[in-house]
Write a protein that holds these residues in place. Sequence first.
Motif, PDB file in Angstrom:
ATOM      1  N   ILE A 137      36.553  -9.244 -74.266  1.00 43.47           N
ATOM      2  CA  ILE A 137      35.668  -9.609 -73.170  1.00 43.47           C
ATOM      3  C   ILE A 137      36.043  -8.826 -71.914  1.00 43.47           C
ATOM      4  O   ILE A 137      37.210  -8.786 -71.529  1.00 43.47           O
ATOM      5  N   GLY A 138      35.065  -8.197 -71.278  1.00 43.71           N
ATOM      6  CA  GLY A 138      35.382  -7.494 -70.042  1.00 43.71           C
ATOM      7  C   GLY A 138      34.301  -6.511 -69.629  1.00 43.71           C
ATOM      8  O   GLY A 138      33.249  -6.402 -70.256  1.00 43.71           O
ATOM      9  N   ILE A 174      40.154  -5.537 -70.260  1.00 40.02           N
ATOM     10  CA  ILE A 174      39.588  -6.227 -71.410  1.00 40.02           C
ATOM     11  C   ILE A 174      40.455  -7.449 -71.710  1.00 40.02           C
ATOM     12  O   ILE A 174      41.670  -7.337 -71.851  1.00 40.02           O
ATOM     13  N   LEU A 175      39.827  -8.607 -71.813  1.00 39.11           N
ATOM     14  CA  LEU A 175      40.544  -9.851 -72.056  1.00 39.11           C
ATOM     15  C   LEU A 175      40.334 -10.322 -73.488  1.00 39.11           C
ATOM     16  O   LEU A 175      39.298 -10.060 -74.102  1.00 39.11           O
ATOM     17  N   ALA A 180      40.355 -15.173 -71.397  1.00 39.41           N
ATOM     18  CA  ALA A 180      39.101 -15.546 -70.740  1.00 39.41           C
ATOM     19  C   ALA A 180      39.039 -17.049 -70.494  1.00 39.41           C
ATOM     20  O   ALA A 180      38.503 -17.505 -69.478  1.00 39.41           O
ATOM     21  N   LEU A 181      39.599 -17.808 -71.416  1.00 34.75           N
ATOM     22  CA  LEU A 181      39.652 -19.264 -71.254  1.00 34.75           C
ATOM     23  C   LEU A 181      40.543 -19.640 -70.073  1.00 34.75           C
ATOM     24  O   LEU A 181      40.175 -20.473 -69.235  1.00 34.75           O
ATOM     25  N   HIS A 182      41.714 -19.024 -69.986  1.00 34.33           N
ATOM     26  CA  HIS A 182      42.626 -19.300 -68.869  1.00 34.33           C
ATOM     27  C   HIS A 182      41.995 -18.892 -67.536  1.00 34.33           C
ATOM     28  O   HIS A 182      42.206 -19.548 -66.514  1.00 34.33           O
ATOM     29  N   GLN A 356      52.697 -14.094 -68.597  1.00 37.95           N
ATOM     30  CA  GLN A 356      51.287 -14.076 -68.189  1.00 37.95           C
ATOM     31  C   GLN A 356      50.372 -14.768 -69.200  1.00 37.95           C
ATOM     32  O   GLN A 356      49.161 -14.799 -69.006  1.00 37.95           O
ATOM     33  N   ARG A 357      50.974 -15.299 -70.256  1.00 34.41           N
ATOM     34  CA  ARG A 357      50.237 -16.019 -71.323  1.00 34.41           C
ATOM     35  C   ARG A 357      49.229 -15.113 -72.031  1.00 34.41           C
ATOM     36  O   ARG A 357      48.206 -15.566 -72.534  1.00 34.41           O
ATOM     37  N   LYS A 358      49.565 -13.812 -72.092  1.00 35.52           N
ATOM     38  CA  LYS A 358      48.722 -12.889 -72.838  1.00 35.52           C
ATOM     39  C   LYS A 358      49.123 -12.822 -74.308  1.00 35.52           C
ATOM     40  O   LYS A 358      48.350 -12.351 -75.140  1.00 35.52           O
ATOM     41  N   ILE A 359      50.348 -13.215 -74.611  1.00 36.39           N
ATOM     42  CA  ILE A 359      50.799 -13.360 -75.990  1.00 36.39           C
ATOM     43  C   ILE A 359      51.599 -14.653 -76.079  1.00 36.39           C
ATOM     44  O   ILE A 359      51.985 -15.234 -75.058  1.00 36.39           O
TER      45      ILE A 359
END
Length: 704
Positions: A137-138, A174-175, A180-182, A356-359
Motif C-alpha cells: 500500500i502506498g 510502500i507499507l 497501514a493498520l497502525h 517501528q513495528r515493521k517486523i
Amino acid sequence: MDKKDISELQYIHIEQDRDGIVFMDLQPTGAPVGSHYMERMSEFVEHALEQLEKAEVKGLIYCSPIMAGDFDPSYFLAASRQQIDIADQLQALFAKFMRLHAMHKPIVSILDTTSTDLRLASLLWADYRIALADATIGFPTSATGLFPGFGASSLLLHMLEPEKAIPFLYQGNILSALEALHLGLVQAQVANYEQAFALAKQQLLKPYAAAETQKTIPPQHATTDSLLGAMRRKSSGLIPADNLFFELVADNPTRGLEEMLQQERQAWASLWDKPETLNMLRTLYCSVNRASRRATEKVSSPIGKLGILGAGIMGSGIAYEAARAGIQVVLKDVDSAAAEHGKRYAKRLTDKLLEQRKIDQQQQDHLLARIYPTGDAADFLDSDMIIEAVFENQTLKANVTKESLPYLKPEGIFASNTTALPINKLAEVSPLPQRFIGMHFFSPVDRMPLVEIIRGKKTDERTLQQALRLAHQLGKVPIVVGDGPAFFTSRIFFNYLLEAVTMLLEGLPAELLEQEARQAGFAIGPLAVLDEISLKLMLQVYDSLPQLHPGQERCYRYLESLIVAGRNGRKTGAGFYNYNETTGKRAIWNDPSIAQKAVNDQSGTIQKRLLHVMALDSFRCLEEGVLQDVTDADIGSILGIGFPRHTGGVFSHIDQVGIKTFVNDCHAFAALGDEWHIPERLRQLAESDFRFYDGLESNWKGQL
C-alpha cells in the motif's frame, strides 16, 4: 456472496446478495483500465450510485476499478497535449464521489495485492477499509514527479493526523497491511477475501455512522508547520509536485474537504504541463520499472546461497539485503570475529524495524539466521554466487578471489563489488572469466536502490542474467554498463567533483560553489561530498584512470597538498570545511593560498558547469561503449550519484536545455579545460536538433 441479482457489464461485475449488500469490482476477464482511467472510474461510480439508490440495498463493498500496477502516465500526458481539461474531468468525478456519501449508505473497500497510486486513491473513498495481509500500500509516484491525486491527498489530510498523513503522502513509501493498520489508513487487516467479505458485511449491517471521509481531524497548525518546514529544507524547490503539495498541506488546516478537493484537482492537473513532470516520470517511473523487470525477462534460476567476501560496510549491507530477500548468506572476513561484527549490522537494522513495528520478533530471528558469519572460505561450498566486497585494492581482491573460487558451484558466478577497478583486469585471476562480472552497490546498501552491473569483455549472457536476477531478488534497480575507467557512475561523478575543485582553483569562493550546487538541485555541495568520502578516496579514483589530462593533474596535486596538510575530510576534522567535534557544526574553509575573485554569476555559469560536465562525459560513455542505453545513464545518474531529480537525468538534461544550446555552452567553456572537449558526433546531432527522447520513449537507437 450469495447471488440474488447479477448485472454483467463489459468491464464491471456487480453482485447483490439476499441481505441487500452489493459487491462491485472489475470483470475478471475485462480489459485493463489502461488508457481509460477517467472513463472507467466514472462508469464505476455511476453504477455504484445506481445500486445505492435502490431501496433494498443497504451498503456497498468494492475493490478498485483500476487493475493492480495499472498506471500509465502517457494517458495524462496525451490528454494534456490534446488540451483536454484534466481538472474538469476530476471535478466531475469528485462530484459523483460526493453524491455517493450524500446517500448515507455505508461503503467498504478491500485493499488487495498491489494497492498503490491511483488504485489506492480510489479505495480511500470508502467509509471503512479492509486490507488483505499480503497487500502492499502506498504512493510510489510521489517520488517520481507527482503527488497523490484523485482526492487522495485531501482525504488523508482530513482523515489522519498531520504527522501520519503528510510523510506518507510525500515520501512515496510502500507499507505492508500491518503498517497501514497502525497508521490508521485501514481499519482492519485480514488473511483472505473470505474474511474480508465477512467483516465488510458485518460493518455494513450495523446502523449507519458518519462516513470516515467526512470526519475532519481538528486543525494542528504547529505540527503542520513543523513538518512543512522540515520538508521544504530538504526540497530543492525545483520540483513542481513538491511545491504544489506543500501549498496544499499549508492550506489544509483552514479549509474543508470540498475546498481542498478543488485545490488538489487544479494542482494535480497542472503537473502534466510541466517538463519536470515528464522528465521525472520517464526516468524514475517508466525507465526504472523497465529496468527492474529486465531481470525477469529471461529464465534464470534464483540465487539460493550467496557468499560474500568482506564484512565491512558494503559486505555487511549486501548480506543484510540478501537475507531480507530470503537468501542464505555466508559472510566471510579475515576471522569469524570480524564476520560476526559484520552480521551485527543486520541486527542493528532489524532492531530498528522491530521498534517501528515493521517486523515482528520471529521475522527478525529468521532473517538473522540466514546470515552465517565465518572466517573459513570452505563455508562457501556450493554457493550459487560469490560477491567480493573487500577494499579497493587490486592485489587484495585478486587474492581473496582465488581463495574462494574453488567453492563455487560448477555453474556458479563470481562478482566483484568495486567502485572503479577494471573488471577485465580483475577477471584475469579466474579460470572462467565468462562467469565473472562487476556489481557496484552503493552505500548504504539498505537505502540505495541502484546496482551498476559491469559486463567484462568475456562475461557471458548467462552470467549477466544471473546478476540481473540477484538484483531483482534484492529489490534493486539494475543498470548494465561496459567496462572502462571508473565505469559510468563513478566516472561522471568524479568529473563533477573535479569541476568543483577546478573552479575553486580558478578563485571562485568555496561557499558560492556549494550554494550554487544546491540551487541546481544537488542535495549537498561537491566540496561537502569530497569531505564525506575523503580526499584520499578521491585520489584512488584518479589512480584507476589510465591517464590524466593537465587539469586533472593540477587538481590531483592540490588534493595531495591538502592531505599532507591534514585536511583529508570530515573524519580528520578538516577538509574543505572545518569541523567542530564538540558542537557537531562545520564551517566552510577558504584556502588562503588561493586568491579569490569577485563573482557575479547571473548567467548561472557555475550551475551549468556542474550539470553539463556530467552530461557531456555521459555522451562520451556512449561513444566508448561504456553505455548502451541513455535510459541507463539517466537512472544511474539520479539514483546512484544524486544528479538533480527534476532534470530526469543526464540525457534528459541535454534535451531540456536543448542540444544546440548545450553544445554552445560547452564550447564556451572549452578554454577552461580538456573536460569540455566536444565529440564530433555530438556536434552532428546538435546540427540536426536531435532529441534523446520523444515523450516517454527513448530516441536512441545506436546512432553512433
